[in-house]
Design a protein around this motif. Structure first.
Motif, PDB file in Angstrom:
ATOM      1  N   LYS A  36       0.813  -1.216   0.000  1.00  0.00           N
ATOM      2  CA  LYS A  36       0.000   0.000   0.000  1.00  0.00           C
ATOM      3  C   LYS A  36       0.845   1.263   0.000  1.00  0.00           C
ATOM      4  CE  LYS A  36      -3.861  -2.321   2.320  1.00  0.00           C
ATOM      5  NZ  LYS A  36      -4.793  -2.318   3.482  1.00  0.00           N
ATOM      6  N   GLY A  37       1.926   1.223  -0.766  1.00  0.00           N
ATOM      7  CA  GLY A  37       2.762   2.398  -0.928  1.00  0.00           C
ATOM      8  C   GLY A  37       3.735   2.668   0.199  1.00  0.00           C
ATOM      9  N   GLN A  38       3.756   1.802   1.209  1.00  0.00           N
ATOM     10  CA  GLN A  38       4.687   2.000   2.312  1.00  0.00           C
ATOM     11  C   GLN A  38       6.112   1.694   1.872  1.00  0.00           C
ATOM     12  OE1 GLN A  38       3.218  -0.545   5.392  1.00  0.00           O
ATOM     13  NE2 GLN A  38       1.539   0.825   5.954  1.00  0.00           N
ATOM     14  N   ARG A  39       7.062   2.159   2.684  1.00  0.00           N
ATOM     15  CA  ARG A  39       8.454   1.970   2.333  1.00  0.00           C
ATOM     16  C   ARG A  39       8.890   0.511   2.526  1.00  0.00           C
ATOM     17  NH1 ARG A  39      11.891   7.181   4.515  1.00  0.00           N
ATOM     18  NH2 ARG A  39      10.707   8.766   3.370  1.00  0.00           N
ATOM     19  N   PRO A  40       9.665  -0.027   1.588  1.00  0.00           N
ATOM     20  CA  PRO A  40      10.291  -1.329   1.826  1.00  0.00           C
ATOM     21  C   PRO A  40      11.404  -1.138   2.839  1.00  0.00           C
ATOM     22  CG  PRO A  40      11.179  -0.358  -0.154  1.00  0.00           C
ATOM     23  CD  PRO A  40      10.093   0.584   0.323  1.00  0.00           C
ATOM     24  N   SER A  41      11.898  -2.228   3.388  1.00  0.00           N
ATOM     25  CA  SER A  41      12.911  -2.100   4.434  1.00  0.00           C
ATOM     26  C   SER A  41      13.898  -3.255   4.400  1.00  0.00           C
ATOM     27  CB  SER A  41      12.242  -2.050   5.810  1.00  0.00           C
ATOM     28  OG  SER A  41      13.204  -2.081   6.845  1.00  0.00           O
ATOM     29  N   ILE A  42      15.168  -2.948   4.697  1.00  0.00           N
ATOM     30  CA  ILE A  42      16.169  -3.981   4.934  1.00  0.00           C
ATOM     31  C   ILE A  42      16.712  -3.859   6.363  1.00  0.00           C
ATOM     32  CG2 ILE A  42      16.825  -4.264   2.526  1.00  0.00           C
ATOM     33  CD1 ILE A  42      19.244  -2.461   3.078  1.00  0.00           C
ATOM     34  N   LYS A 206      -0.263  -8.011 -10.832  1.00  0.00           N
ATOM     35  CA  LYS A 206      -0.699  -7.817  -9.441  1.00  0.00           C
ATOM     36  C   LYS A 206       0.483  -7.835  -8.477  1.00  0.00           C
ATOM     37  CE  LYS A 206      -5.360  -9.671 -10.106  1.00  0.00           C
ATOM     38  NZ  LYS A 206      -6.278 -10.810  -9.821  1.00  0.00           N
ATOM     39  N   ASN A 207       1.458  -8.693  -8.728  1.00  0.00           N
ATOM     40  CA  ASN A 207       2.616  -8.766  -7.847  1.00  0.00           C
ATOM     41  C   ASN A 207       3.442  -7.488  -7.886  1.00  0.00           C
ATOM     42  OD1 ASN A 207       3.555 -11.399  -6.315  1.00  0.00           O
ATOM     43  ND2 ASN A 207       2.324 -12.072  -8.071  1.00  0.00           N
ATOM     44  N   VAL A 208       3.622  -6.925  -9.061  1.00  0.00           N
ATOM     45  CA  VAL A 208       4.389  -5.681  -9.168  1.00  0.00           C
ATOM     46  C   VAL A 208       3.601  -4.508  -8.609  1.00  0.00           C
ATOM     47  CG1 VAL A 208       5.434  -4.032 -10.763  1.00  0.00           C
ATOM     48  CG2 VAL A 208       5.764  -6.487 -11.120  1.00  0.00           C
ATOM     49  N   MET A 209       2.359  -4.378  -9.016  1.00  0.00           N
ATOM     50  CA  MET A 209       1.581  -3.203  -8.617  1.00  0.00           C
ATOM     51  C   MET A 209       1.299  -3.184  -7.116  1.00  0.00           C
ATOM     52  SD  MET A 209       1.347  -1.513 -11.411  1.00  0.00           S
ATOM     53  CE  MET A 209       0.147  -0.231 -11.003  1.00  0.00           C
ATOM     54  N   ALA A 210       1.185  -4.352  -6.495  1.00  0.00           N
ATOM     55  CA  ALA A 210       0.933  -4.409  -5.053  1.00  0.00           C
ATOM     56  C   ALA A 210       2.115  -3.887  -4.249  1.00  0.00           C
ATOM     57  CB  ALA A 210       0.620  -5.841  -4.640  1.00  0.00           C
ATOM     58  N   GLN A 211       3.306  -3.927  -4.840  1.00  0.00           N
ATOM     59  CA  GLN A 211       4.509  -3.482  -4.136  1.00  0.00           C
ATOM     60  C   GLN A 211       4.959  -2.076  -4.545  1.00  0.00           C
ATOM     61  OE1 GLN A 211       7.737  -6.533  -3.887  1.00  0.00           O
ATOM     62  NE2 GLN A 211       6.371  -7.755  -5.165  1.00  0.00           N
ATOM     63  N   LEU A 212       4.227  -1.437  -5.435  1.00  0.00           N
ATOM     64  CA  LEU A 212       4.680  -0.163  -5.989  1.00  0.00           C
ATOM     65  C   LEU A 212       4.895   0.877  -4.890  1.00  0.00           C
ATOM     66  CD1 LEU A 212       5.095   0.203  -9.025  1.00  0.00           C
ATOM     67  CD2 LEU A 212       2.994   1.553  -9.078  1.00  0.00           C
ATOM     68  N   SER A 240      -0.359   6.364 -14.473  1.00  0.00           N
ATOM     69  CA  SER A 240      -1.649   6.946 -14.091  1.00  0.00           C
ATOM     70  C   SER A 240      -1.686   7.282 -12.606  1.00  0.00           C
ATOM     71  CB  SER A 240      -2.791   5.984 -14.448  1.00  0.00           C
ATOM     72  OG  SER A 240      -2.836   4.880 -13.552  1.00  0.00           O
ATOM     73  N   GLN A 241      -0.803   6.672 -11.820  1.00  0.00           N
ATOM     74  CA  GLN A 241      -0.689   6.983 -10.397  1.00  0.00           C
ATOM     75  C   GLN A 241       0.336   8.080 -10.120  1.00  0.00           C
ATOM     76  OE1 GLN A 241      -0.191   3.542  -7.827  1.00  0.00           O
ATOM     77  NE2 GLN A 241      -1.422   2.243  -9.160  1.00  0.00           N
ATOM     78  N   GLY A 242       0.880   8.661 -11.187  1.00  0.00           N
ATOM     79  CA  GLY A 242       1.811   9.771 -11.020  1.00  0.00           C
ATOM     80  C   GLY A 242       3.274   9.398 -11.020  1.00  0.00           C
ATOM     81  N   TYR A 243       3.588   8.147 -11.330  1.00  0.00           N
ATOM     82  CA  TYR A 243       4.988   7.712 -11.349  1.00  0.00           C
ATOM     83  C   TYR A 243       5.650   8.047 -12.683  1.00  0.00           C
ATOM     84  CZ  TYR A 243       4.414   5.032  -7.029  1.00  0.00           C
ATOM     85  OH  TYR A 243       4.195   4.655  -5.727  1.00  0.00           O
ATOM     86  N   GLN A 244       6.954   8.285 -12.624  1.00  0.00           N
ATOM     87  CA  GLN A 244       7.781   8.446 -13.807  1.00  0.00           C
ATOM     88  C   GLN A 244       8.846   7.364 -13.811  1.00  0.00           C
ATOM     89  OE1 GLN A 244       9.109  12.599 -13.135  1.00  0.00           O
ATOM     90  NE2 GLN A 244       8.052  13.088 -15.048  1.00  0.00           N
ATOM     91  N   PHE A 245       9.164   6.866 -14.999  1.00  0.00           N
ATOM     92  CA  PHE A 245      10.215   5.870 -15.133  1.00  0.00           C
ATOM     93  C   PHE A 245      11.523   6.558 -15.491  1.00  0.00           C
ATOM     94  CE2 PHE A 245       6.402   3.389 -15.485  1.00  0.00           C
ATOM     95  CZ  PHE A 245       6.728   2.179 -14.894  1.00  0.00           C
TER      96      PHE A 245
END
Length: 256
Positions: A36-42, A206-212, A240-245
């Motif tokens: 849900k858009g939260q930060r990933p973490s290591i 779904k796997n990629v978009m769920a982790q965006l 469409s969600q405002g991301y740039q590549f």
């Protein structure tokens, strides 16, 4: 120049920056996935300080809605041309991490990657466990790929490395850093590397978009039919969600 680089590597080893050479000194890259858009973490993985020490990255700026597409190309299953078609149509940059096998067998695709403005990165010549080989062997593995890509495409610089299977230790990080590489890990990934275990484009999507998440480094394997068929929709819906590549060359390097 070659001998100067070898001397620099020896100095790194003597300075104690590469002492973890046994099996228990090796790490397999892992991370807490974004949801849900939260930060990933290591933070819980035990190697965060090691990556920072040697300038490795696994995300870009977590406050900026930028994405970095990266592909691992160990061998070819007939999908990379289609991936390049989508990237060209959508005007999206990417980096392809290639092995020696790929260089020997896919010269035309390498040339196309370079001609269409994509980066080509180092995935080692023979895909070894980088934590279990010597400093000299690490250099040989990386130099062979760099030379092979230059011969095929004219690309003289190679700045980015992805460790095979995400396995590394302090020696592999230190030696590759001395050779001028930034180790690139990832913050979005899923089990996509098995050609005989594909589950349909929607599964990949779904796997990629769920982790965006902002600043994501997306790892995809080019042998995946699912990735190939989902790529266009991933790009469109992320935008469409405002991301740039962006290209890795445009990333403001942010160590963990």
């Amino acid at each position: 120049m070659k001998y100067m680089r070898i001397i620099a590597i020896i100095m790194v080893l003597l300075m104690g920056q590469a002492t973890l050479v046994s099996a228990d000194g090796a790490y397999h890259f892992g991370f807490k996935k974004s949801s849900k858009g939260q930060r990933p973490s290591i933070d819980e993985e035990g190697f965060k300080d090691l990556l920072k020490k040697h300038g490795a990255i696994f995300t870009g700026d977590l406050a900026v809605k930028e994405l970095y597409l990266t592909f691992d190309n160990g061998y070819e299953q007939g999908y990379t041309g289609k991936i390049l078609d989508v990237l060209k149509e959508k005007q999206v940059p990417a980096i392809f991490f290639v092995t020696g096998h790929y260089i020997k067998t896919e010269q035309d695709l390498l040339k196309r990657m370079a001609l269409e403005g994509h980066l080509i990165g180092n995935h080692s010549w023979s895909h070894p466990d980088m934590s279990q080989i010597s400093a000299a062997r690490i250099q040989q593995e990386l130099d062979q790929v760099k030379a092979g890509v230059e011969a095929a495409t004219g690309q003289k610089e190679m700045r980015y490395l992805r460790a095979p299977r995400g396995i590394f230790n302090e020696q592999s990080l230190a030696v590759s850093q001395q050779l001028g590489y930034t180790n690139v890990f990832w913050s979005i990934a899923y089990r996509d590397w098995e050609p005989k275990n594909q589950k349909g484009w929607e599964y990949a999507y779904k796997n990629v978009m769920a982790q965006l998440h902002p600043g994501a480094v997306i790892l995809l394997h080019s042998v995946s039919k699912d990735n190939t068929e989902a790529l266009g929709k991933i790009i469109d819906d992320a935008r469409s969600q405002g991301y740039q590549f962006k290209s890795l060359d445009e990333m403001k390097i942010r160590t963990p």
